[in-house]
Design an enzyme around this catalytic site. Structure first.
Site, PDB file in Angstrom:
ATOM      1  N   GLY A  46       0.832  -1.214   0.000  1.00  0.00           N
ATOM      2  CA  GLY A  46       0.000   0.000   0.000  1.00  0.00           C
ATOM      3  C   GLY A  46       0.855   1.248   0.000  1.00  0.00           C
ATOM      4  N   ASN A  47       0.236   2.378   0.270  1.00  0.00           N
ATOM      5  CA  ASN A  47       1.010   3.625   0.374  1.00  0.00           C
ATOM      6  C   ASN A  47       0.351   4.538   1.413  1.00  0.00           C
ATOM      7  OD1 ASN A  47      -0.926   5.484  -1.023  1.00  0.00           O
ATOM      8  ND2 ASN A  47      -0.557   4.054  -2.700  1.00  0.00           N
ATOM      9  N   HIS A  48       0.997   5.677   1.662  1.00  0.00           N
ATOM     10  CA  HIS A  48       0.559   6.537   2.775  1.00  0.00           C
ATOM     11  C   HIS A  48      -0.557   7.516   2.421  1.00  0.00           C
ATOM     12  CE1 HIS A  48       3.641   5.131   5.421  1.00  0.00           C
ATOM     13  NE2 HIS A  48       4.605   5.408   4.553  1.00  0.00           N
TER      14      HIS A  48
END
Ligand code: CTP
Length: 399
Positions: free
Chosen positions: A206-208
């Site tokens: 995923g990412n932030h």
């Protein structure tokens, strides 16, 4: 005049609070639904019983009543407008500083709807430098001030500071709701948040991305009258009621949702941080840590923006985002062309306050004609206003 409008009336402690009863009656007569929150001091001037009888709704004063919690967040989301009338000097100063010591302030601080205030105070208080500074401050937050009127004041003096007459407040609200909605009738698709690419049933890449920027854009578009659909990746964001949300997890799901919605939309704004790569296979069971090292083979996800750019009809308007760390301008212009977008919004990770997780952002917008629009670092809500204003200008220039 206010048929079906949901008005959250905040009554604060000023002698003009007695006029809240007439104001409530007139709002109801004009077709509005009215819920009322009072400060404890306002109860000295008008009773909750009078206001609840007139509004046909319970009047809330405390954060908790009869052991149950007054849901201030939902009240602010329920309303089409929060009207603080009368606005006392004390409540004004709390609004300017964010002091949250009563229910009215908690509602104000969590309200996502426009906030309109009708100040009421004595002339000298009205002209005091601190009052002026506080009013300026709340206007910088986007709050709208209904001008005070001239006349007899509670002190017996004549002058400026009287709360606008209830009839005038109702008329003011009528024209406020009639204001031109530049995007009325437009169907707009917004992507927001991250995507999660599953490795096995419990793990993902995923990412932030928080989804805050996309949410702010969606809410600004809704304010301008658009019919908004948000395709939202995994995120805790709660959008205003009236915005259609399609929840997705992976880039593949986001692609399918956008592909289905796009043909019916006038404008699409791709603010999601879509994963560029996804695991080739997803293990059906949790991967155990038996091996010393683990490799996960990744494959490119389908580029949603590029796909929409390829199937875009001439009357559709497509906005892409670019998050870059170097050669920002060159890459942003490259994306405009390679993805056939009409506009690219660039966030540079080199700018302080821009990008993931921050409440602020600094953007530069690039259009097809080679125009470059740089903006200062601003709150994401203000950035959303700049983006929506630029889209509207571009649409005008196109037609
Ligand atoms: N985007 C998309 N689908 C993807 C990847 C990105 O729709 N699979 C969109 C994003 O929502 C954004 C734009 O493409 O509007 C730019 O994304 P960016 O993060 O810059 O990635 P890429 O375009 O893939 O470019 P690069 O990795 O080369 O920077």
């Amino acid at each position: 005049m206010l048929q079906g409008k949901k008005i959250l009336l905040g009554v604060s402690g000023s002698i003009a609070a007695y006029k809240a009863a007439v104001l409530t009656r007139l709002l109801i007569k004009a077709g509005a639904e009215v819920k009322i929150v009072m400060t404890p001091a306002a109860k000295d001037f008008v009773t909750p019983l009078s206001l609840s009888t007139l509004s046909k709704n319970p009047v809330l004063v405390d954060l908790a009543e009869n052991d149950s919690w007054a849901n201030h967040v939902m009240l602010g989301r329920w309303a089409d407008v929060m009207l603080v009338a009368p606005l006392s000097c004390n409540t004004l100063s709390k609004m300017a500083t964010g002091l949250c010591d009563n229910l009215l302030m908690a509602v104000y601080l969590s309200a996502t709807c426009p906030v309109v205030v009708a100040p009421a105070m004595d002339e000298d208080m009205w002209h005091h430098a601190s009052t002026k500074a506080n009013l300026k401050k709340i206007m910088s937050f986007g709050n709208i001030v209904i001008p005070v009127e001239n006349g007899e004041l509670a002190s017996g003096l004549f002058g400026e500071g009287r709360m606008a007459e209830p009839e005038n407040i109702v008329n003011w609200l009528g024209s406020f709701f009639l204001q031109k909605k530049e995007l009325a009738g437009k169907k707009i698709l917004v992507t927001a948040g991250p995507t999660f690419e599953p490795i096995d049933p419990v793990r993902f890449i995923g990412n932030h991305s928080s989804g805050k920027m996309g949410a702010a854009i969606a809410e600004e578009l809704q304010k301008r009258g658009a019919e908004v659909t948000v395709v939202l990746g995994p995120s805790g964001i709660i959008l205003n009621s009236g915005i259609k949300v399609i929840n997705v997890k992976s880039a593949g799901e986001m692609f399918a949702a956008c592909d289905a919605v796009f043909p019916e939309t006038d404008i699409a704004i791709m603010s999601a941080a879509v994963a560029d790569y996804t695991p080739v296979t997803t293990a059906t069971e949790k991967i155990k840590k038996t091996e010393k090292a683990l490799s996960v083979e990744l494959t490119k996800t389908k580029d949603i923006l590029k796909h929409l750019g390829a199937i875009k009809k001439p009357q559709q308007f497509l906005v892409g985002f670019a998050l870059e760390t170097n050669n920002e301008k060159e890459y942003a212009i490259g994306k405009l062309e390679s993805k056939n977008a009409d506009m690219i919004v660039l966030n540079s990770l080199n700018d302080a306050g821009a990008g993931f997780g921050h409440d602020t952002n600094k953007i530069t917008i690039f259009d097809k004609k080679g125009n470059v629009f740089p903006f200062e670092t601003k709150s994401k809500k203000e950035v959303a206003i700049d983006i929506v204003n630029t889209i509207i200008q571009q649409l005008h220039a196109k037609n």
